[in-house]
Enzyme design. Structure first.
Site, PDB file in Angstrom:
ATOM      1  CG  HIS A 239      -1.955   1.222   1.045  1.00 27.51           C
ATOM      2  ND1 HIS A 239      -3.059   0.878   0.864  1.00 27.51           N
ATOM      3  CD2 HIS A 239      -1.889   2.505   1.303  1.00 27.51           C
ATOM      4  CE1 HIS A 239      -4.044   2.030   1.013  1.00 27.51           C
ATOM      5  NE2 HIS A 239      -2.992   2.880   1.224  1.00 27.51           N
ATOM      6  CG  HIS A 277      -1.461   8.179   8.687  1.00 27.09           C
ATOM      7  ND1 HIS A 277      -2.686   7.612   7.993  1.00 27.09           N
ATOM      8  CD2 HIS A 277      -1.600   9.625   8.551  1.00 27.09           C
ATOM      9  CE1 HIS A 277      -3.193   8.446   7.533  1.00 27.09           C
ATOM     10  NE2 HIS A 277      -2.559   9.825   7.562  1.00 27.09           N
ATOM     11  CG  ASP A 283      -2.360  20.810  10.600  1.00 25.37           C
ATOM     12  OD1 ASP A 283      -1.772  20.242  11.660  1.00 25.37           O
ATOM     13  OD2 ASP A 283      -2.616  22.026  10.978  1.00 25.37           O
ATOM     14  CG  HIS A 313      -5.631  11.197  10.174  1.00 26.05           C
ATOM     15  ND1 HIS A 313      -4.506  11.949  10.878  1.00 26.05           N
ATOM     16  CD2 HIS A 313      -5.237  11.430   9.053  1.00 26.05           C
ATOM     17  CE1 HIS A 313      -3.711  12.194  10.021  1.00 26.05           C
ATOM     18  NE2 HIS A 313      -4.128  11.908   8.773  1.00 26.05           N
TER      19      HIS A 313
END
Length: 361
Positions: A239, A277, A283, A313
């Site tokens: 991935h 992660h 940000d 997130h």
């Protein structure tokens, strides 16, 4: 040279064959470009029951319905980058030039032309249009146009391709530059140019169309690139991190394009959904353009998510099950990863979905 160490349960290859009953977290530095470790949790890092404070994951539902027409509205900003949306139903009244920023228009929807001092660029849905600081231009609509606009203190540059070679991501022939042409309006008594400097507008009036250049040469010029011409780097056995989708590089932030692609091969035990992660140095903002955003619940085209550095997130709980039978993703999205913390505008705070952080329950 990196000094890798390990302890306890872990995989031989990141994102592949995550131990049963565990959840992989990538703890990375420098926006996926730097050093990294992987941790294998017995509970998902996003399995919170409450969050108090500024680090809640944040979301704007489809934004253009709430935006005032025919002006740009700032949603997030820092000293390097300003993110805006614009919902235009009519052409610019005057010409425009920024002395503060290089600009990038991403056309979420609509058709028209940007006439610049270098010539004209027709636009359609999915176009990135990069306008160097100091370029005089005017937006002419053919149809109602919705724009995601990025203002940058530095230039929008192409990423290094390295071992992939110069034709990876997008070929140079996919980049369209203006053909020298005069401005189409030639019947007015006066033409006004609004110049933005230090956030204030100075208006300069001419008795002729200021787009009166007969030709040009050099390495500074506007150009466009379609998100539909972006060729993602893929592997059926690994991935790829978001950095593999980098489209433009600026000082202290990057622009990435997520586009339709075959998904990883589940027979090899590869994660199909984005891994959890903690991208602690950046940000992350994601603007959803079109398609089925299967890693997110209740996200539609024109929405935007904002995940501040310091909070984990990753995919929503249903995404893992939803991905089992999928072999292809048709989603298109634009990501901004910013090194300095982004500050939400008043408009953002007024219109955001304040319960978005609960969507991981």
């Amino acid at each position: 040279m990196e000094n890798f160490k390990s302890s306890g349960i872990h995989t031989k290859q990141a994102h592949v064959k995550v131990p049963e009953g565990h959840f992989e977290e990538e703890h990375g530095r420098d926006g996926f470009f730097g050093r990294v470790s992987h941790l294998y949790h017995q509970k998902p890092p996003v399995g919170w029951s409450n969050i108090e404070g500024d680090l809640k994951p944040r979301c704007q539902p489809p934004m253009y319905d709430n935006a005032a027409k025919n002006e740009f509205i700032t949603i997030l900003s820092n000293d390097d980058v300003v993110l805006n949306i614009g919902h235009y139903t009519e052409s610019f009244k005057n010409f425009y030039r920024s002395a503060d920023f290089d600009e990038m228009y991403f056309i979420h929807d609509g058709t028209g032309t940007i006439e610049t001092v270098y010539g004209h660029l027709d636009y359609v849905k999915g176009d990135y249009i990069v306008i160097p600081r100091g370029t005089t231009y005017k937006l002419y609509l053919k149809t109602e146009t919705k724009i995601f606009k990025v203002e940058s203190r530095s230039e929008f540059e192409q990423p290094e391709r390295g071992m992939l070679g110069p034709n990876a991501l997008y070929d140079q022939t996919a980049i369209v530059v203006p053909t020298a042409a005069y401005g189409s309006e030639q019947d007015k008594k006066e033409y006004k140019v609004e110049i933005k400097r230090l956030g204030r507008i100075t208006t300069v009036t001419y008795p002729y169309n200021p787009l009166c250049v007969s030709g040009w040469k050099g390495s500074v010029y506007p150009f466009k690139l379609s998100i539909y011409d972006f060729c993602p780097v893929m592997s059926h056995r690994y991935h790829m991190p978001p950095s593999a989708h980098t489209t433009f590089v600026c000082k202290n932030f990057v622009v990435c394009s997520f586009v339709e692609r075959p998904l990883e091969d589940s027979s090899h035990g590869v994660l199909k959904v984005p891994f959890y992660h903690s991208n602690i140095d950046f940000d992350e903002v994601l603007f959803y353009h079109q398609g089925n955003f299967f890693s997110r619940d209740n996200i539609d085209a024109g929405a935007l998510t904002f995940h501040p550095q310091g909070i984990h997130h990753g995919p929503h709980p249903k995404a893992f099950k939803n991905s089992e039978s999928k072999t292809f993703t048709d989603e298109f999205a634009v990501m901004i990863d910013a090194k300095r913390p982004l500050i939400p505008s008043e408009w953002f705070m007024k219109n955001e979905n304040k319960d978005y952080w609960k969507s991981w329950f």
